[in-house]
Design an enzyme around this catalytic site. Structure first.
Site, PDB file in Angstrom:
ATOM      1  N   ARG A 272      39.779  30.418  48.270  1.00 57.56           N
ATOM      2  CA  ARG A 272      38.330  30.631  48.191  1.00 57.56           C
ATOM      3  C   ARG A 272      37.975  31.997  47.616  1.00 57.56           C
ATOM      4  NH1 ARG A 272      38.504  29.642  53.694  1.00 57.56           N
ATOM      5  NH2 ARG A 272      37.764  31.771  54.004  1.00 57.56           N
TER       6      ARG A 272
ATOM      7  N   ASP B 214      11.369  52.358  39.013  1.00 56.25           N
ATOM      8  CA  ASP B 214      11.495  51.663  37.724  1.00 56.25           C
ATOM      9  C   ASP B 214      12.232  52.456  36.655  1.00 56.25           C
ATOM     10  OD1 ASP B 214       9.729  49.690  38.820  1.00 56.25           O
ATOM     11  OD2 ASP B 214       8.103  51.111  38.451  1.00 56.25           O
TER      12      ASP B 214
HETATM   13  C1  LIG Z   1      32.153  35.244  50.846  1.00 54.71           C
HETATM   14  C2  LIG Z   1      33.270  34.455  51.386  1.00 54.71           C
HETATM   15  C3  LIG Z   1      34.439  34.286  50.637  1.00 54.71           C
HETATM   16  C4  LIG Z   1      34.725  35.029  49.363  1.00 54.71           C
HETATM   17  O1  LIG Z   1      35.026  36.377  49.676  1.00 54.71           O
HETATM   18  P1  LIG Z   1      35.545  37.357  48.528  1.00 54.71           P
HETATM   19  O2  LIG Z   1      35.935  38.586  49.271  1.00 54.71           O
HETATM   20  O3  LIG Z   1      34.393  37.578  47.610  1.00 54.71           O
HETATM   21  O4  LIG Z   1      36.664  36.674  47.878  1.00 54.71           O
HETATM   22  C5  LIG Z   1      35.402  33.410  51.128  1.00 54.71           C
HETATM   23  N1  LIG Z   1      35.214  32.763  52.292  1.00 54.71           N
HETATM   24  C6  LIG Z   1      34.116  32.940  53.066  1.00 54.71           C
HETATM   25  C7  LIG Z   1      33.993  32.213  54.351  1.00 54.71           C
HETATM   26  C8  LIG Z   1      33.113  33.796  52.640  1.00 54.71           C
HETATM   27  O5  LIG Z   1      32.030  33.970  53.399  1.00 54.71           O
END
Ligand SMILES: *Cc1c(COP(=O)(O)O)cnc(C)c1O
Length: 390
Positions: A232, A322
């Site tokens: 992920r 701005d």
């Molecule tokens: C945001 C998030 C990710 C991704 O995290 P990164 O540090 O950007 O790779 C993965 N899993 C969960 C549950 C998240 O909330």
């Protein structure tokens, strides 16, 4: 379409995104799906274009934080499976079903409530079970003395007739700190606990098609070990964050502006609100039409420099809503209308984040709705987006 105002804009390099995606996919190996995290408008990059690109590249899943974010993608025709990582109140289950969205289930009460509403709809809700292995945020508590109750709770959720448990996941707190032995140890213990929870569930006959835990930090630091069925990544997809540069990933966003005015100030002139900066000698000062309302954090006042065709121009005085001012003394190639890179390929967002005392996530997310996004392929604009007129 009217020509987009070129005041301050963000260039989103979809080729860099593709390069990063492919690098990550190779790194974790063939048996592992890649879920692209596109929450918060793809960390400020523009979720629609990013999601479309990831879909083309063969990503296996997308993740967002809320139903609104998921609906935005579905309405635009994204057909990849979408996981909502955050909370959805149970009364919105009919929408989860209608839009074919997967929901994270983080505790017993939610499992029961979701099951009940799904029953009234006569349709099964696809879920991923979230396990809390040490982050102490969302998920079934499973550490230490909570192990058995955690496992029983998850088993119960999976046995509910109107929930379809497709996946199980956990989230790491310090996987991006490979130089700290205690952090590496903590991540390994989180991973270990996650595996033990899964093993205990399997022993009771509960299997999951998608077991996932690796965020960007884990993809960088434990790529094969912790890949499981799916990874992920968020921040490294966008080419920033710790480890991105070492993997050869490229920044996807470049935040740019132009010089709007140049004036020659006398020695001792004070610049901007609070009169905090005073010119030492005669100084050639440029006004840039970018301020904290565009996402340039005010805490960067007097603490950074921006890339120009003639080298780095130091920021002078306080950042206004701005505008802000930079020292262009001796930079004769920089004129009114010249481009200035706030961050991008010449000057990394990671460096600017460090100067602001924050992380790159916050800077790309902060780029505000009045900053148009220009989407590029092979250096050509293939799409534009300005959230103000929506
Ligand atoms: C945001 C998030 C990710 C991704 O995290 P990164 O540090 O950007 O790779 C993965 N899993 C969960 C549950 C998240 O909330």
């Amino acid at each position: 379409m009217e020509q987009l105002l070129r005041r301050t804009w963000a260039e989103i390099d979809l080729d860099a995104l593709a390069h990063n995606y492919q690098t990550i996919a190779r790194r974790v190996g063939e048996g592992t799906k890649v879920l692209g995290v596109v929450k918060a408008d793809a960390y400020g990059h523009g979720a629609l274009h990013v999601a479309r690109t990831l879909e083309e590249l063969g990503a296996g899943y997308l993740a967002v934080s809320s139903l609104d974010e998921a609906r935005e993608l579905r309405t635009a025709g994204i057909s990849l499976p979408i996981l909502i990582l955050g909370h959805t109140p149970e009364q919105y289950v009919p929408q989860l079903l209608a839009y074919d969205i997967t929901q994270a289930v983080t505790c017993e009460a939610k499992a029961v409530a979701y099951n009940e509403v799904a029953r009234t709809c006569g349709q099964k809700l696809k879920i991923h079970i979230k396990v809390d292995t040490g982050m102490s945020r969302l998920g079934y508590l499973c550490a230490g003395s909570h192990f058995q109750t955690g496992v029983e709770g998850i088993l119960h959720a999976c046995s509910l007739p109107w929930l379809e448990a497709e996946g199980i996941f956990t989230h790491f707190a310090v996987s991006d700190e490979p130089d700290k032995p205690e952090s590496v140890d903590f991540t390994r213990r989180q991973f270990d606990l996650f595996l033990r929870v899964i093993a205990a569930l399997e022993e009771r006959g509960q299997r999951f098609a998608l077991r996932h835990c690796a965020n960007s930090g884990a993809v960088v630091n434990f790529p094969r070990e912790m890949a499981l069925d799916m990874v992920r990544p968020g921040i490294i997809l966008y080419g920033c964050g710790d480890g991105a540069a070492e993997l050869g990933l490229r920044p996807v966003m470049a935040l740019k502006t132009t010089v709007s005015t140049i004036k020659i100030l006398d020695p001792g002139s004070a610049v901007s609100y609070g009169l905090l900066y005073r010119t030492a000698g005669r100084e050639r000062v440029g006004v840039l039409p970018i301020g904290y309302a565009d996402g340039l954090l005010r805490s960067l006042s007097n603490r950074c420099a921006f890339y120009t065709a003639d080298g780095f121009a130091p920021l002078r005085g306080r950042i206004c809503m701005d505008m802000c001012m930079v020292d262009l003394t001796g930079k004769e190639h920089v004129q009114v209308g010249s481009e200035v890179e706030i961050f991008g390929s010449h000057s990394s967002v990671d460096k600017l984040a460090a100067q602001a005392g924050t992380i790159p996530y916050e800077l790309t997310c902060a780029v505000s709705k009045r900053v148009p996004r220009l989407f590029l392929r092979r250096g050509k604009v293939v799409g534009t987006e300005l959230r103000m007129y929506l």
